[in-house]
Design an enzyme around this catalytic site. Sequence first.
Site, PDB file in Angstrom:
ATOM      1  N   ASP A 109      42.911  32.903  37.699  1.00  0.00           N
ATOM      2  CA  ASP A 109      43.045  33.245  39.116  1.00  0.00           C
ATOM      3  C   ASP A 109      44.366  33.947  39.396  1.00  0.00           C
ATOM      4  O   ASP A 109      44.394  34.988  40.055  1.00  0.00           O
ATOM      5  CB  ASP A 109      42.937  31.973  39.965  1.00  0.00           C
ATOM      6  CG  ASP A 109      41.618  31.245  39.737  1.00  0.00           C
ATOM      7  OD1 ASP A 109      40.583  31.921  39.725  1.00  0.00           O
ATOM      8  OD2 ASP A 109      41.633  30.018  39.561  1.00  0.00           O
ATOM      9  N   GLN A 169      51.572  39.850  30.887  1.00  0.00           N
ATOM     10  CA  GLN A 169      50.350  40.649  30.900  1.00  0.00           C
ATOM     11  C   GLN A 169      50.480  41.982  30.177  1.00  0.00           C
ATOM     12  O   GLN A 169      49.565  42.412  29.468  1.00  0.00           O
ATOM     13  CB  GLN A 169      49.894  40.860  32.342  1.00  0.00           C
ATOM     14  CG  GLN A 169      49.363  39.579  32.986  1.00  0.00           C
ATOM     15  CD  GLN A 169      49.012  39.770  34.453  1.00  0.00           C
ATOM     16  OE1 GLN A 169      49.713  40.460  35.183  1.00  0.00           O
ATOM     17  NE2 GLN A 169      47.929  39.155  34.884  1.00  0.00           N
ATOM     18  N   GLY A 212      37.518  33.881  30.383  1.00  0.00           N
ATOM     19  CA  GLY A 212      37.768  33.984  31.810  1.00  0.00           C
ATOM     20  C   GLY A 212      37.485  35.372  32.356  1.00  0.00           C
ATOM     21  O   GLY A 212      36.565  36.048  31.927  1.00  0.00           O
ATOM     22  N   GLU A 213      38.307  35.797  33.317  1.00  0.00           N
ATOM     23  CA  GLU A 213      38.044  37.079  33.983  1.00  0.00           C
ATOM     24  C   GLU A 213      39.116  38.122  33.701  1.00  0.00           C
ATOM     25  O   GLU A 213      38.803  39.263  33.362  1.00  0.00           O
ATOM     26  CB  GLU A 213      37.923  36.870  35.496  1.00  0.00           C
ATOM     27  CG  GLU A 213      37.617  38.149  36.252  1.00  0.00           C
ATOM     28  CD  GLU A 213      37.189  37.905  37.688  1.00  0.00           C
ATOM     29  OE1 GLU A 213      37.584  38.696  38.568  1.00  0.00           O
ATOM     30  OE2 GLU A 213      36.455  36.937  37.941  1.00  0.00           O
TER      31      GLU A 213
END
Length: 377
Positions: free
Chosen positions: A17, A255, A272-273
Amino acid sequence: MKARWDIFCSVVDNFGDIGVTWRLARQLAAEHACAVRLWVDDLRAFERMCPEVDVQLTQQWQEGVDVRHWPRNWTTTEPADVVIAAFACQLPHDYMEGMAQRERVPLWMNLDYLSAEEWVVGCHGLPSVKFKGVQKYFFFPGFGPGTGGLLRETGLVDRRQAFQRDPQAQQQFLQSLGVFPMAGTRLISLFAYENTGLASWLEVLAAQLQATHLLVPEGRILGDLQAWLEVEALAVGDVHRRGALTVQVLPFMRQEQYDRLLWCCDFNAVRGEDSFVRAQWAGRPLLWHIYRQDEDIHLDKLDAFLALYTEGLSPAAKAALIALWQAWNADGDMAESWTRLLEHWPQVTQHAEKWCLERGLQADLATALVQFYESWI
């Protein structure tokens, strides 16, 4: 004046998230000149991907974004022009009251989870619930027309391609992580949830003629990896060899580093996403470990993506890829499906790049959100 944006993130799955909302917040600020506040209820999780964050502060600036701790005991704050509730998180009641009291109510959107299911196109952009005259809208990321697109910074694909054409840049990056693969070695990254099917995959990798270097950032899969290696503990920097397989544990990275890791590898197993989308922008074959949900409803989402992603593959390559993904997401035996996939390696590699370039033709998620707001006002 610049539009003011509030993005609310309730951290549910450690990093997925906050990974999405952090990328989105930075892109809105950097590329669209938006004034962005990112409200996060778990700064400890955020700190893993942004080490500069001070978890003791309630307000701080990071990379052009006003980062706020989202407290349990909410204090009065003037709502922004655009309000994003990420992944259906519930906004503080007092904040919602403030939205309703504004002379010009804000645009309120629920940024939903990514899905390739057909119903997403029909729901994207539609009005949802109201709160005292403030209308909320559904906003769905997606893989094609009629959706909100995928997170992608300007020039990302060009930078990735340039990096992959530069062996020296790749070598320097890997060496900065302490990775020194032998020539001709297949590089695989592994970022996944717990999975008992891992052992069968590792066994076949260890038995193959071609050497494999498995790069494993810190995460939940380390327990299964540790059990297969039959070691008491695994720590960052550990390197273990068995047959043709070298396993190396990497630190959890920010990241931008993780993106480059994906670009370096020949195959990426992701979860995950956020990492799922970044693996697609890497233009390399991938394996997705989808977040498990009650009553296995996540498998519908998995099947929908596979149906879309495998379009254009030969029947044999399509069957091999689907079998691999299904085995991985059922904690199943990976040996046969991995061996079958390798028979179609050139095709699935070319397909991954083609898929990436086709997704890159549509508007990215941040741009689509800005365009939605501009149309709304």
